[in-house]
Scaffold this active site. Structure first.
Site, PDB file in Angstrom:
ATOM      1  N   ARG A 120       3.491  -2.535   0.707  1.00 52.04           N
ATOM      2  CA  ARG A 120       2.339  -1.987   1.420  1.00 52.04           C
ATOM      3  C   ARG A 120       1.144  -2.039   0.486  1.00 52.04           C
ATOM      4  NH1 ARG A 120       4.684  -2.761   5.468  1.00 52.04           N
ATOM      5  NH2 ARG A 120       5.200  -1.295   7.146  1.00 52.04           N
ATOM      6  N   GLU A 149      -6.162  -3.194   5.372  1.00 49.16           N
ATOM      7  CA  GLU A 149      -5.874  -4.446   6.093  1.00 49.16           C
ATOM      8  C   GLU A 149      -6.673  -4.467   7.375  1.00 49.16           C
ATOM      9  OE1 GLU A 149      -1.691  -5.162   6.705  1.00 49.16           O
ATOM     10  OE2 GLU A 149      -1.278  -4.965   4.571  1.00 49.16           O
ATOM     11  N   HIS A 181      -0.215 -10.472   5.832  1.00 51.47           N
ATOM     12  CA  HIS A 181       0.936  -9.606   6.173  1.00 51.47           C
ATOM     13  C   HIS A 181       1.920 -10.346   7.098  1.00 51.47           C
ATOM     14  CE1 HIS A 181       2.139  -5.072   6.552  1.00 51.47           C
ATOM     15  NE2 HIS A 181       3.208  -5.868   6.541  1.00 51.47           N
TER      16      HIS A 181
HETATM   17  C1  GLV Z   1       6.354  -4.997   7.912  1.00 47.26           C
HETATM   18  O1  GLV Z   1       5.589  -4.792   7.013  1.00 47.26           O
HETATM   19  C2  GLV Z   1       7.334  -4.054   8.350  1.00 47.26           C
HETATM   20  O2  GLV Z   1       7.323  -2.906   7.863  1.00 47.26           O
HETATM   21  O3  GLV Z   1       8.170  -4.424   9.183  1.00 47.26           O
END
Ligand code: GLV
Length: 325
Positions: free
Chosen positions: A238, A267, A286
């Site tokens: 994260r 983000e 991401h």
């Molecule tokens: C992606 O970052 C998730 O947590 O699935």
């Protein structure tokens, strides 16, 4: 029998959406961007279930706007830092997530970023497209070796261990820091160390922790300064685990060789972020779990959690089983 009403905050892969549509009356947010907070609050009024994404902050106000009929929140992600789980538990609402099925896709991608950052794949591509490839160069775009290097994994849960399995194939020495992990499988030949040792000794540091008050800002000016000169940082966890200003400084000054980020804080990354000006910072939007098969499985698991909650059954994957007590 009346069908349950659910709000789904974005179009998810058809496998999961079809399952939900077969069982419920679906209000689907149709846009590419997430519902703004006011729209989320408006659209959850009176729903029985909510299927949300990691881009949707779901707090007590959202739950209260839904009202007492809200029986389940299903997150289309393994991480659930976007949800106030304590508030859900206090209201007896189970929260679902999608663990396990995205472990290998995410570990593959963490390794792709590690290799791309070391061997300057994105820089090389930009170099060629800019028309700068004039000849084979003995010192063109050199980077450190991956094979035989030391990998430091911060977080040694499912994904951290899957990265370790890949690293073994590259004959890497594997260190990990995770005060909560059970003893590592000896076959992984991974060594538990404290954070400082890991940062001082690792050529590559890869993050695999959830975002919690303890991990927010874990990589900051002080801890980045402990990293081995010329090391590479990979973040598929994260964004807020890393202080972006401190990282930009370490990269600009050449104390770190490179960073590769699948996640940023915030983000999307703001267009004026100093990180975007740095050639040694590789940034992608991401997408670590974004394999076709994995996203399909995530949509199915999120749908199954949602439907189980609506039917009053235990969620197959529940992050707060205490909500049932
Ligand atoms: C992606 O970052 C998730 O947590 O699935």
């Amino acid at each position: 029998m009346t069908r349950s009403k659910v709000f789904v905050t974005r179009t998810i892969p058809a496998a999961g959406l079809d399952l939900i549509r077969a069982a419920c009356d679906v209000d689907l947010w149709p846009d590419e961007l997430p519902p703004p907070r006011a729209a989320l609050i408006e659209r959850v009024r009176g729903v029985d279930g909510l299927l949300c994404l990691l881009t949707d902050p779901v707090d007590a106000a959202v739950m209260d706007a839904a009202g007492p009929g809200l029986r389940v929140i299903s997150n289309h992600a393994v991480g659930f830092d976007n949800i106030d789980v304590a508030a859900a538990t206090a209201r007896g609402i189970p929260v679902g997530n999608t663990p396990g099925i995205l472990t290998d896709a995410t570990a593959d991608f963490a390794f792709a970023l590690l290799m791309a950052a070391a061997r300057r794949v994105a820089e090389g591509d930009r170099f060629v497209r800019a028309g700068r490839w004039r000849t084979w160069g003995p010192e063109l775009l050199l980077g450190p070796d991956v094979h035989g290097a030391t990998l430091g994994l911060i977080g040694f849960g499912r994904i951290g261990q899957a990265v370790a399995r890949r690293a073994a194939g590259f004959e890497m020495r594997i260190l990990y820091f995770d005060p909560t992990a059970p003893a590592a499988d000896p076959a992984l030949r991974a060594e538990a160390v404290n954070l400082e040792t890991l940062l001082r000794e690792a050529d590559f540091v890869s993050l695999h922790v959830p975002l919690t008050p303890q991990t927010r800002g874990l990589l900051n000016r002080e801890t980045l300064a402990l990293m081995k000169p010329g090391a590479i940082l990979i973040n598929t966890a994260r964004g807020p685990v890393v202080d972006p200003a401190a990282l930009a400084e370490a990269l600009r000054e050449g104390r770190l060789f490179a960073a590769a980020l699948d996640v940023t804080d915030p983000e999307p990354i703001p267009p004026d972020s100093p990180l975007l000006t740095l050639d040694n910072c590789l940034i992608v939007p991401h997408i670590a779990s974004a394999s076709i098969a994995t996203r399909r499985k995530m949509s199915l698991m999120a749908a199954q959690n949602l439907i189980a909650g609506l039917q009053g059954e235990p969620l197959p994957h529940c992050v707060n089983p205490e909500a049932y007590r």
